[in-house]
Design an enzyme around this catalytic site. Structure first.
Site, PDB file in Angstrom:
ATOM      1  N   GLY A  29      34.445 -29.100  -3.063  1.00 39.92           N
ATOM      2  CA  GLY A  29      34.047 -28.810  -1.560  1.00 39.92           C
ATOM      3  C   GLY A  29      33.731 -27.322  -1.657  1.00 39.92           C
ATOM      4  O   GLY A  29      33.522 -26.698  -2.793  1.00 39.92           O
ATOM      5  N   ASN A  30      33.579 -26.726  -0.469  1.00 39.15           N
ATOM      6  CA  ASN A  30      33.355 -25.297  -0.602  1.00 39.15           C
ATOM      7  C   ASN A  30      33.774 -24.826   0.945  1.00 39.15           C
ATOM      8  O   ASN A  30      34.519 -25.617   1.609  1.00 39.15           O
ATOM      9  CB  ASN A  30      31.972 -25.065  -0.675  1.00 39.15           C
ATOM     10  CG  ASN A  30      31.082 -25.488   0.571  1.00 39.15           C
ATOM     11  OD1 ASN A  30      31.062 -25.006   1.402  1.00 39.15           O
ATOM     12  ND2 ASN A  30      30.152 -26.648   0.212  1.00 39.15           N
TER      13      ASN A  30
END
Ligand code: CTP
Ligand code: CA
Length: 220
Positions: A29-30
Site C-alpha cells: 500500500g502507500n
C-alpha cells in the site's frame, strides 16, 4: 462567480491509496490518506456538480451528495474510473500503485528454514490518467496530482506534458506538515503557460481554491 461555474457538470474524482495483494493476508500500500480527494469531491458537490468519487481503501465518511465507488487495487480503480466516463472533468488525486505483484499467492506465504530473503516479482500497473487522456471520451479538463521530492516544478511539468493534462497539482513530500497523512498541505499548480501557489492551508480550503482554478481553466 466561481461558485456556480461547476453546477451540473459531471466530475469524477479518484482518491486514496491502492492496495496490491501479495497473498491472502498481505498487500503493498502507500501513505495516501484520501483526505485531499475527499475534500475536492465534497467541495465540488457543494458547488452543484454531479460528483463520483472512486475511493481506494480509506477510513473516511462519504461526503454529502457524492456518489462513492469503493475499490482496492490499481486494476480495480482503472476499471471503476473508465466505467464512469464520459465526464466533464477528471481529477486524479489517488496515489495509484505503479507496480503490483505478478501473481497473488493463493495461500499465505510461509518462511522456510535456511531462507534469508524473499524476492517478490512486480509488474507495472496501467496508468489510469494517461489512458483517460487519450480516450475518445476524454473529459474537457484533466487534473493530475504529483507528490515529489527535489525539483518539484520540473517533475510536475514533465508529467503535465507527458500525460497530456490541463492542470497538475504538485506537493513536496517529506516535509513536515504537508502531503500524505496530514490535514494541511501546500500545492503548486501548473498548466501550460501558468502556475499558482495554493496554501499552506487545510486540505478543505485547498480543495476550494483548486476548484476555483479548475473553473477558471474551464473558461479559458
Ligand atoms: N496515476 C494514474 N495511474 C497510475 C499512476 C499514476 O492515474 N498507474 C496518476 C495519479 O493519480 C496522479 C498522476 O498520475 O494524478 C501522477 O502520479 P505520480 O505517481 O506522481 O506519477 P507517475 O506517472 O506514476 O510517475 P512516478 O511515480 O514514477 O514519479
Ligand atoms: Ca507513481
Amino acid at each position: 462567480m466561481a461558485g456556480a461555474a461547476l453546477a451540473g457538470l459531471r466530475i469524477v474524482v479518484s482518491a486514496g491509496p491502492t492496495y496490491e495483494d501479495i497473498d491472502p493476508v498481505r498487500f503493498i500500500g502507500n501513505r495516501s490518506s484520501g483526505k485531499m480527494g475527499f475534500a475536492i469531491a465534497a467541495a465540488a458537490a457543494r458547488r452543484g456538480a454531479d460528483v463520483v468519487l472512486v475511493a481506494g481503501p480509506v477510513a473516511l465518511p462519504t461526503p454529502d451528495g457524492v456518489h462513492r465507488v469503493d475499490v482496492r487495487s490499481a486494476a480495480q480503480m482503472h476499471d471503476a474510473v473508465f466505467a464512469q466516463l464520459p465526464a466533464d472533468i477528471y481529477i486524479a488525486a489517488a496515489a495509484v500503485a505503479d507496480f503490483t505483484p505478478r501473481q497473488v499467492a493463493p495461500g499465505k506465504i510461509k518462511k522456510r528454514d535456511g531462507e534469508d530473503g524473499l524476492t517478490l516479482e512486480l509488474v507495472r500497473t496501467r496508468d489510469i490518467l494517461a489512458e483517460v487522456a487519450v480516450d475518445p471520451r476524454r473529459p474537457r479538463l484533466l487534473v493530475g496530482f504529483a507528490a515529489e521530492t527535489g525539483d518539484v516544478e520540473t517533475y510536475a511539468r514533465g508529467k503535465l506534458a507527458k500525460k497530456k493534462l490541463d492542470l497538475i497539482a504538485a506537493n513536496r513530500v517529506g516535509v513536515e506538515g504537508s502531503g500524505f497523512e496530514s490535514d494541511d498541505n501546500a500545492l503548486a499548480v501548473y498548466w501550460n503557460g501558468g502556475e499558482r501557489a495554493l496554501g499552506p492551508a487545510p486540505k478543505t480550503e485547498l480543495a476550494e481554491r483548486l476548484l476555483d482554478l479548475v473553473a477558471e481553466r474551464l473558461r479559458a
